[in-house]
Each structure stands twice: as C-alpha cells, then as structure tokens.
Design a protein around this motif. Structure first.
Motif, PDB file in Angstrom:
ATOM      1  N   TRP A   1     -22.655 -36.462  -8.810  1.00 46.38           N
ATOM      2  CA  TRP A   1     -21.547 -36.931  -8.506  1.00 46.38           C
ATOM      3  C   TRP A   1     -21.301 -38.438  -8.384  1.00 46.38           C
ATOM      4  O   TRP A   1     -20.247 -38.767  -8.759  1.00 46.38           O
ATOM      5  CB  TRP A   1     -20.757 -36.000  -7.541  1.00 46.38           C
TER       6      TRP A   1
ATOM      7  N   TRP B   1     -13.653 -39.666  -9.736  1.00 49.29           N
ATOM      8  CA  TRP B   1     -12.451 -40.428  -9.770  1.00 49.29           C
ATOM      9  C   TRP B   1     -11.573 -39.493 -10.916  1.00 49.29           C
ATOM     10  O   TRP B   1     -12.316 -38.795 -11.550  1.00 49.29           O
ATOM     11  CB  TRP B   1     -12.619 -41.696 -10.026  1.00 49.29           C
ATOM     12  N   PHE B   2     -10.522 -39.951 -10.931  1.00 44.76           N
ATOM     13  CA  PHE B   2      -9.729 -39.404 -12.137  1.00 44.76           C
ATOM     14  C   PHE B   2      -9.808 -40.171 -13.456  1.00 44.76           C
ATOM     15  O   PHE B   2      -9.676 -41.489 -13.318  1.00 44.76           O
ATOM     16  CB  PHE B   2      -8.283 -39.025 -11.602  1.00 44.76           C
ATOM     17  N   ASP B   3      -9.640 -39.446 -14.288  1.00 50.62           N
ATOM     18  CA  ASP B   3      -9.729 -40.175 -15.825  1.00 50.62           C
ATOM     19  C   ASP B   3      -8.199 -39.712 -16.172  1.00 50.62           C
ATOM     20  O   ASP B   3      -7.950 -38.409 -16.566  1.00 50.62           O
ATOM     21  CB  ASP B   3     -10.596 -39.261 -16.664  1.00 50.62           C
TER      22      ASP B   3
ATOM     23  N   TRP C   1     -11.511 -35.182 -14.326  1.00 50.88           N
ATOM     24  CA  TRP C   1     -12.390 -35.488 -13.201  1.00 50.88           C
ATOM     25  C   TRP C   1     -13.499 -36.525 -14.006  1.00 50.88           C
ATOM     26  O   TRP C   1     -14.024 -36.053 -15.368  1.00 50.88           O
ATOM     27  CB  TRP C   1     -13.348 -34.112 -13.160  1.00 50.88           C
ATOM     28  N   SER C   2     -13.709 -37.718 -13.635  1.00 50.17           N
ATOM     29  CA  SER C   2     -14.229 -38.596 -14.023  1.00 50.17           C
ATOM     30  C   SER C   2     -15.606 -38.796 -13.192  1.00 50.17           C
ATOM     31  O   SER C   2     -15.334 -39.416 -12.050  1.00 50.17           O
ATOM     32  CB  SER C   2     -13.724 -39.890 -14.580  1.00 50.17           C
TER      33      SER C   2
ATOM     34  N   GLY D   1     -15.894 -42.995 -13.365  1.00 48.18           N
ATOM     35  CA  GLY D   1     -15.955 -42.776 -11.725  1.00 48.18           C
ATOM     36  C   GLY D   1     -14.971 -44.038 -11.095  1.00 48.18           C
ATOM     37  O   GLY D   1     -14.674 -45.038 -12.095  1.00 48.18           O
ATOM     38  N   ILE D   2     -15.138 -43.918  -9.642  1.00 51.40           N
ATOM     39  CA  ILE D   2     -14.547 -45.327  -9.324  1.00 51.40           C
ATOM     40  C   ILE D   2     -15.682 -45.999  -8.853  1.00 51.40           C
ATOM     41  O   ILE D   2     -16.807 -45.587  -8.067  1.00 51.40           O
ATOM     42  CB  ILE D   2     -13.605 -44.884  -8.168  1.00 51.40           C
ATOM     43  N   GLN D   3     -15.696 -47.417  -8.941  1.00 54.75           N
ATOM     44  CA  GLN D   3     -16.911 -48.068  -8.489  1.00 54.75           C
ATOM     45  C   GLN D   3     -16.768 -49.250  -7.636  1.00 54.75           C
ATOM     46  O   GLN D   3     -15.644 -49.936  -7.834  1.00 54.75           O
ATOM     47  CB  GLN D   3     -17.718 -48.981  -9.784  1.00 54.75           C
TER      48      GLN D   3
END
Lengths: 392, 375
Positions: free
Chosen positions: A163, A175-177, A241-242, A254-256
C-alpha cells in the motif's frame, strides 16, 4: 448650566499643564517620532540602493523564474511571481497538515505529564524537556539526516503491505483515483457535511431541552456516510483506490510527499508540540482544584473528569498561548531552506542568488508571513471568543 | 490630580527617551552604512577610496568559500587554502605588501552579493560565475576571469547512467542561489528530461543526501565536482565510486568581483590577475623573481618595477598609474607565484583534484589566458 461651564473654564490650568492636552500631545509626539524614524529608514534604503545601481520596484516579478520547482508543474519558463505562489502553497501544505497533528500530540503529552502513572508522566516530561530546549533548526537537521535519510534510498523503496512506497526521496500512500462524476460525488459529500453541522446543533438543543441522549456523533457522521455511500453507487463508482507503484526510478499513483516535506513536518510538529504540551499542562493545573475534587465526588471516571470538567475549562486558558505557538510553527517553516524543501523562503532566496533584488523579495516575504500569521490568529481569535465564558 | 499629571509627564519623558535612544542607535547603525556608501560613491569621483580604506585598515576583507577543495577550503589546521585564496593573498601582497594581511570572510552562495554591496568585504573571490544579470543588477563589477570552468554532472559509478539523457526521473542535488541551478533547468527542460531538483544551501548537506541515495545526480562546476570526488570518503568507496559525466553543459567563467563605482580598485584587481598571467608568459616564477636584477628585457624590467635606462642615460621606473607602489608585481609573485604555480599548487596533477590546464592554459599554448601588455 452656564455658571457650571464658567467655573470649569476658570479652574482649567494653562494648556501646558492641562492633562487632557498633554495626553493627546504625547500620543501625537510618539506617532510623529515613529513616522520620522520610518521615513529616515526608507530614505536610507532608497538612497543606498540607488547608489549601488539596484532598481526599486516590482517589475522583476514578471521575469522568468529560471529554475524548476520540485514535484510541481512550475518550470524555468514560469514567472518569479508564479514561483513564489507555488512556494506559498508548499508552505501552506506544511501548515494545514502540521497544526492539527501538533495540537493532538501536544494535548496528549500535556495530559500525560499530569498522569498518575509514574512512567507515563516521566516519559512525557523527558520528551518535553529535551525537545523544548533545542533550537528548531537542529531538530530539523537531525530528523532529516537521521530519520529521513535513514530510510531506503530512492531506487530501492520499501513497500509495506503493497500500500505504501517509502524511500528517503518520496513517501507515498494509498489515495483516490478520480474518474467522471468525482466532482458531483465530492459536492454531495460537502452538502451532507454542512447538513451534518445543523443536525449536530439540533441534537445538542434537543439534549439541552429534554435531557434525552444527543448521540450527535452517530447522527451527523451517519448522515455523511449514508449520503456518501448512496452518491458513490448512484454516480457509478466515480472513485477508485490508487496505490503507489515504483517503476523506472519513479513512483506513480497514490498520494506522495517528498522526503524533505516529511523532515520538516515531523521536526516542526515534534518541536512545537513540546511547547503546546507545556501550555496544556499549565492550563490544566490552573483549573481550580475544587473542580476536579467535585468531579471525583460525583464519582466521574478519570476520563470523564478530563473530558467534561478539566479540559473544557483548561481550553479557555490554553487557546491564546497555543495560537502564538501556531504562529511560531508557521514562521519556523521558513527553516526548510536547510533541507531543500521548496517553500517560499527557499524560492525567494534562490531568486535573490540569481540576481533578483533582495530588498523587494524580502519585503514580499515579510508581508506574506504577516498576512499568513494574521489570518491564522484572526480565525483562532474567533474560536477563542466563542470559547470564553459568557457572563450574563 | 497633580500625581496623575506628574505620571503623564514622566510617561512622556520616558517615551521621548526611548524614541531618542532608538533614533540615535539607528543613526549609529546607518551612519556606518552611509560612511560605506560615501566610500563607494566617492570612489567614482575622487578615486581610490576602497584602496585607501584597505591601506588604512592594514587588512584586506576577502569574501571566500570554505567548502570547495582546491578553490576555497579550510584545511585540517584551520587555514584557508586554495586557488581563490591565493588570489586574495595576491591582492593583499600587491596592496599592503603582506600576503598574510587578509581577513577571510566565509560566505555562502546566497550571502555573497549582499556582503559585497554592504561593504562587508572589499573583494569577492569565491568561484563566482560572471553573468549579465549579476553584472547588471547586483551592483557588482566582474573582473578578469581567473578560471574558465563548465558545469558537469556527477553520479554513482554503479547507477547505470552514462549520459544526461539516461537521467529521466532522477533527482538531482544542486546548490541554491547559483547559476548551476539555472543551467540545470535549461538543460533538462530543453532536453525534455523529467527530473526533481533538490536545492540545498551547502555542499556538506548535498553530500549527506547523495550518500543516502536521496539524489542520484550532483551537478556543479566540473572543477568543484573533481574536488569533491577527490575528497570522497573511503567508507563510501572513495573517488572510484563516482563518475563525472563527459558532457559540459555551460560556460562558467570564475573570477573576482568588486562593488560598482570604484574603477581604480577594479583596475587594480584586474591587473593583479593579469600580472600573474604575464609573469608565467615571461617565465617569471616565485623561485627566480629576485634574479632579474640585470636582465636586458625591458618588458620584464617594466613588469617588476626595475630601473630602466633610457637612450640618454637617465634612469626611470615604469609606473602605469594604477595607484600601486612600483615593484608590486615582485611582492605578488614572491608571495603566491605566477598563474601556473597557483594552478599547479591547488588544482594541478600533483593535487588530489588532478586537473589539466585545458582551456586555462596560456594563449601561446592554445588556451584562453591572454593578458594585455603591461606598458
């Protein structure tokens, strides 16, 4: 009536001994002197910069920035103004995430210092006494060099659970896509959130009027979740879900956040929370002892005593000094220049190093931080006013 | 009533005192600046005031680097050493007759121009690249280049990177406030190579990040990279663990910088550099500078300030009117040597940097070093 005013006229001392006149005169003199000092300093700046062939004015803001900014669409061909705005956004990213975190950590540690559990109390005291007495820049460099640089190198990231992707360069999480309809989904959730506030208030009133349990958390949260779930399916699952994936030297999805961001966040949250903890401890101790004794007499549990008796009263005392810690946090973000996080001070100093005028850029920085700080203290002063005891 | 009245007067008096104190301390602070200012502005009209200031003070304030081996570095014994440092010594030797009369002011890239503008330093010799913007808007005058450099990229030898085009999606460490970051952005944006710049303020921090693998490339002037590579810690694999890519993607002429407005001081610094070049061209070095007492060459006699006998038998000493004592070149050459000696001592093949002269050779050897005639 006339006779009264006549007597006043007669008893009035000459103006150089008249307190009313003198008071005004003192104020005027102070303002004039302050203005003179400012004029003198301003004049000094103008003459000196002119003598050195440096231009005054803000035309340079339209010049190309010349450098790229990390993890952003801003490149060398954007203007200096756009670069500075991006810098403010990066500063804001530290502030928005940092303030809630440091508040929670500060309150927990502050309460822990007063714990009757010897170990918990001593650990909290140790943390506060060590961290509070070290300059923030040293903490930032320590966190950066020891914690963040100690993570796996950029090209060998760890991915716990699949994850996350964690390296000293980028830390990324799920994170969300967003796809079509995501905007509508978020609008629905936002509307539900506003409605939830009204539900919360309504339940509070019902509770106060009738004494029936308010269950306001369940009611308002339930509303938001319900609307969210319905909207999600009605709009055809607009979010997915990303997960972050590492491939070819690059993390996608995701979130970076850059390692530098987390260095700053961790260091400043830990540092500022130690000050908040002391404020919280002091505020709790300032609540009259009779209050907690009364709570004990009512057989409230330890948690209930804190939640319903001590903390609400301590909060009234704690909010003003905590506001000033928030401002300190905001100002300390400018230390990011030490670990290469591209917030606004770093970008301004880059520009200065590349031949742009220092006085104007530093003036812009000062005005910017002032606006930032004033906004924070404006918002929190409203909170403060609402929390104070209303005397009827 | 009287009591309150008295209090108001006392308050007023106190306020006045405080304000007076503020203004007078402001006065003190700014009269210094104004003095420095008159120094610079007066220099344009009357000439020689930085020179006079330095000679009055008996010390040269030289702005330098302390973190670049070979150019400006503080060694184990705490002494400043390097190519740029030798030029500070040359200026002190020429102006004060004592190469050790230098106050080194360590500056980072962002402070350097402010230090120069404010008069904190007399001359900036800190591997500073000459560009139009810096010349035009920093209130600075760039002088004759002492070292022709170019920007390069250093990567770990096992990173699988052979050229800049292999560097897509890499992170690159660079020092902030330098032309290096401008060139980096131009080269990568124009080449369409996506990358993340990490701009640190100091080289030691970049070194930490580079060792930890936070950044894969380290870009700077090639000479600096060579110096850093030569000092690479053995536990990190020593110099062999790193490679400097072949491509040079910018021109970086490095030289001394002075404040705008004092052309005499600028000429003096210029001619100190040029004298070291001319000395090399004429074969004068620190070991033989005293042995030209009876040379026939008027060119050498002029440079070294020796007596020249005219056709009518009258003797004279050549003085170009720079405001320096005749024979200043002898002081410079005996203190630091000619250009070749300065280069070899700090950067040459016997040093850890091991640089070749390349474009920094004399024009007679196909390089760029060319000094106008000293006459």
């Amino acid at each position: 009536m006339t006779s009264v005013s006549e007597t006043t006229e007669r008893t009035r001392p000459p103006f150089w001994r008249d307190l009313a006149v003198l008071r005004v005169a003192a104020q005027v003199a102070a303002v004039v002197l302050a203005a003179l000092v400012l004029v003198y300093l301003g004049n000094n700046l103008v003459t000196n910069t002119r003598a050195q062939g440096i231009t005054l004015g803000f035309d340079f803001l339209d010049q190309p920035l010349g450098v790229d900014i990390q993890l952003s669409p801003i490149t060398a061909s954007n203007t200096i103004l756009q670069g500075l705005i991006r810098g403010w956004i990066n500063t804001l990213a530290l502030v928005i995430v940092g303030l809630p975190l440091l508040t929670v950590l500060g309150v927990v540690v502050g309460v822990a210092r007063l714990s009757s559990n010897w170990l918990v109390a001593k650990l909290a005291a140790l943390y506060v006494e060590i961290v509070r007495n070290i300059p923030p820049l040293l903490i930032i460099l320590f966190v950066h060099n020891v914690v963040i640089l100690g993570l796996p190198p950029k090209n060998e990231p760890a991915s716990p659970l699949g994850w996350f992707s964690i390296s000293n360069f980028v830390i990324a999480g799920p994170w969300f896509d967003a796809s079509d309809g995501a905007g509508a989904f978020w609008t629905a959730v936002a509307v539900a959130a506003v409605a939830a506030v009204f539900v919360w208030r309504r339940r509070t009133k019902v509770n106060e009027a009738t004494g029936e349990p308010h269950h306001r958390v369940a009611y308002s949260l339930g509303l938001v979740v319900l609307v969210g779930v319905i909207a999600f399916f009605v709009l055809g699952r607009p979010l997915s879900w990303s997960l972050p994936v590492f491939k070819d030297r690059l993390v996608t999805g995701g979130i970076q956040g850059l390692g530098q961001y987390f260095s700053m966040l961790l260091a400043l949250v830990v540092y500022t929370a130690s000050h908040v903890a002391e404020i919280v401890r002091g505020s709790i101790q300032a609540v009259a002892k009779g209050q907690s004794e009364a709570a004990n007499a009512l057989a409230l549990s330890g948690f209930q005593r804190l939640r319903f008796v001590t903390l609400p009263q301590a909060a009234r005392i704690a909010v003003p000094p905590i506001i000033s810690q928030y401002l300190n946090y905001t100002k300390n973000t400018s230390l990011a220049i030490g670990v290469a996080y591209a917030e606004v001070t770093l970008i301004a100093f880059q520009a200065i190093g590349n031949g742009q005028p220092a006085p104007q850029l530093i003036l812009l920085l000062m005005v910017g931080y002032l606006i930032f700080s004033l906004t924070i203290s404006f918002v929190l002063n409203i909170v403060n006013r609402r929390m104070q005891l209303v005397s009827r | 009533m009287f009591k309150r009245h008295g209090r108001a007067v006392a308050l007023l008096a106190a306020l006045t005192l405080i304000l007076a104190a503020c203004t007078s301390s402001d006065d003190g602070g700014s009269s210094e600046t104004t003095a420095g200012e008159t120094e610079t502005t007066a220099a344009a009209s009357s000439g020689g005031s930085v020179l006079a200031a330095v000679q009055d003070r008996g010390k040269l304030n030289c702005g330098v680097n302390n973190g670049v081996p070979g150019f400006g570095f503080v060694d184990e014994s705490g002494e400043h050493v390097g190519f740029d440092i030798d030029y500070c010594k040359a200026v002190a030797a020429a102006v004060l007759g004592d190469a050790d009369a230098v106050e080194y002011v360590d500056l980072d890239a962002q402070q350097r121009f402010t230090a120069l503008q404010s008069g904190e330093i007399d001359v900036l010799i800190r591997n500073t690249t000459w560009t139009a913007t810096r010349d035009g808007s920093e209130g600075a005058t760039f002088l004759h280049t002492t070292f022709y450099d170019g920007q390069g990229m250093m990567v770990k030898a096992d990173a699988g990177i052979a050229s800049l085009d292999d560097m897509a999606n890499t992170s690159v460490c660079v020092q902030s406030g330098t032309t290096t970051e401008l060139n980096l952005a131009s080269r990568f944006d124009e080449g369409g190579i996506p990358y993340t710049p990490l701009t640190f303020a100091e080289n030691p921090q970049i070194q930490e990040a580079f060792i930890a693998g936070q950044c894969e490339g380290w870009t700077s002037d090639k000479s600096q990279l060579a110096g850093l590579r030569s000092n690479w810690p053995e536990d990190q694999g020593g110099p062999e663990a790193l490679v400097i890519l072949d491509e040079t993607f910018s021109k970086e002429p490095l030289g001394p910088v002075v404040r705008d407005g004092d052309s005499q001081w600028a000429q003096i610094i210029d001619w100190i550099t040029l004298a070291t070049i001319t000395a090399e061209e004429l074969g004068i070095d620190s070991s033989n500078v005293g042995s030209f007492g009876d040379t026939e060459s008027t060119e050498i006699r002029r440079l070294l300030g020796l007596e020249i006998t005219g056709d009518d038998g009258a003797t004279s000493v050549f003085d170009p009117g720079l405001g320096l004592e005749p024979g200043w070149v002898v002081d410079v050459i005996s203190a630091v040597g000619n250009y070749g000696e300065i280069f070899d001592r700090n950067l040459g093949s016997d040093t850890p940097l091991g640089l070749t002269r390349g474009v920094n050779a004399l024009w007679t050897d196909g390089g760029l070093l060319y000094a106008p005639p000293y006459r």
